[in-house]
Design an enzyme around this catalytic site. Structure first.
Site, PDB file in Angstrom:
ATOM      1  N   LYS A 214      12.823  20.231  62.131  1.00 19.10           N
ATOM      2  CA  LYS A 214      13.983  20.252  61.232  1.00 19.10           C
ATOM      3  C   LYS A 214      14.641  18.884  61.112  1.00 19.10           C
ATOM      4  CE  LYS A 214      15.073  25.156  61.276  1.00 19.10           C
ATOM      5  NZ  LYS A 214      16.035  26.225  61.647  1.00 19.10           N
ATOM      6  N   ARG A 248      11.131  29.414  67.871  1.00 16.29           N
ATOM      7  CA  ARG A 248      10.372  29.626  66.631  1.00 16.29           C
ATOM      8  C   ARG A 248       9.814  28.271  66.205  1.00 16.29           C
ATOM      9  NH1 ARG A 248      11.451  29.105  61.176  1.00 16.29           N
ATOM     10  NH2 ARG A 248      10.487  30.655  59.787  1.00 16.29           N
TER      11      ARG A 248
END
Length: 271
Positions: A214, A248
């Site tokens: 991210k 995740r």
């Protein structure tokens, strides 16, 4: 917690959720796995590398993403969920905030619903999950990105999500919370919430941490997408140390190894 045919500890071990984006435009891997054969090959690879759960997503949620209609999202995810359930003995999560997509995914065999809006975007989602009896992961997210007291407001937002779940009849033993790294937060706030994960354990629910590749990693290290593995692994180690139930991730093998090594160190070589 039972997810699909498998029992998962809610404490004492961190499981790895492998990401399967069946989209043309996801921020990291859009277009790679959005046909059945390639998706199944990638699932096989992730399972062999140690994934405990596969998270299927049919709509990109990257900054500036193009919204997808319910029919299109169902067309992307439903056949993939069915195929994964037919070919692999691995629990499948469906990443969606839309009740109709969740309903179709549940009929296709999804074992968990992963809602990035924490039941607040679609008013029917809580009822759909409650009726299904499935576990769910409910993420922190909000429209207003202005905070006066960041962690207190995140906690208040999650408390509202929990209230919606309880009112719909979703059992406490079927809820996982996600702090929402990368959603409605600045880079500094993302770093803060990763560092303060234990503050969210006051609710008594297991946590899922999703930081893989991210922007918080890219901005912190000044790195492009394809060079964010080490940064992701650092967040995984922190997640394990702070007791997260799941991480995740895109890169399953490396993160499984990071989890195992961190857990071995925390045990101090015992057991």
């Amino acid at each position: 917690m039972r997810i699909g045919s498998k029992e998962f500890q809610t404490e004492g071990h961190t499981y790895v959720m492998g990401i399967l984006n069946v989209t043309p435009d996801s921020f990291s891997d859009g277009g790679k796995w959005n046909d059945r054969d390639r998706a199944l090959r990638h699932v096989e690879e992730m399972v062999e590398q140690g994934a405990d759960l596969i998270d299927v997503g049919g709509e990109s949620t990257r900054p500036g993403y193009t919204p997808v209609g319910e029919e299109e999202e169902i067309a992307r995810t439903e056949p993939i969920i069915r195929a994964v359930k037919e070919h692999f003995d691995v629990p499948v999560s469906l990443d969606t905030w839309k009740a109709e997509v969740a309903r179709a995914g549940i009929q296709a065999g999804a074992d968990l619903i992963n809602d990035i809006w924490g039941l607040k975007k679609d008013g029917e989602m809580a009822e759909v999950i409650a009726e299904s009896g499935l576990p769910c992961c409910l993420m922190h997210n909000r429209q207003n990105v202005e905070y006066h007291s960041f962690m207190q407001e995140v906690a208040a937002d999650l408390a509202e999500t929990i209230r919606l779940a309880e009112e719909a009849g979703i059992g406490d033993d079927r809820i996982i919370l996600d702090p929402g790294v990368g959603f409605a937060k600045s880079c500094e706030q993302n770093l803060e919430i990763i560092n303060c994960l234990e503050e969210l354990k006051v609710f008594g629910y297991p946590l899922l941490l999703g930081c893989s590749r991210k922007s918080v990693i890219g901005l912190t290290l000044d790195l492009p997408l394809e060079q964010r593995l080490e940064g992701t692994l650092a967040t995984t180690v922190v997640g394990v140390m702070k007791g997260c139930m799941f991480v995740r991730v895109h890169d399953v093998r490396e993160n499984v190894r990071a989890v195992r090594m961190t857990e071995a160190i925390l045990r101090g070589g015992r057991g």
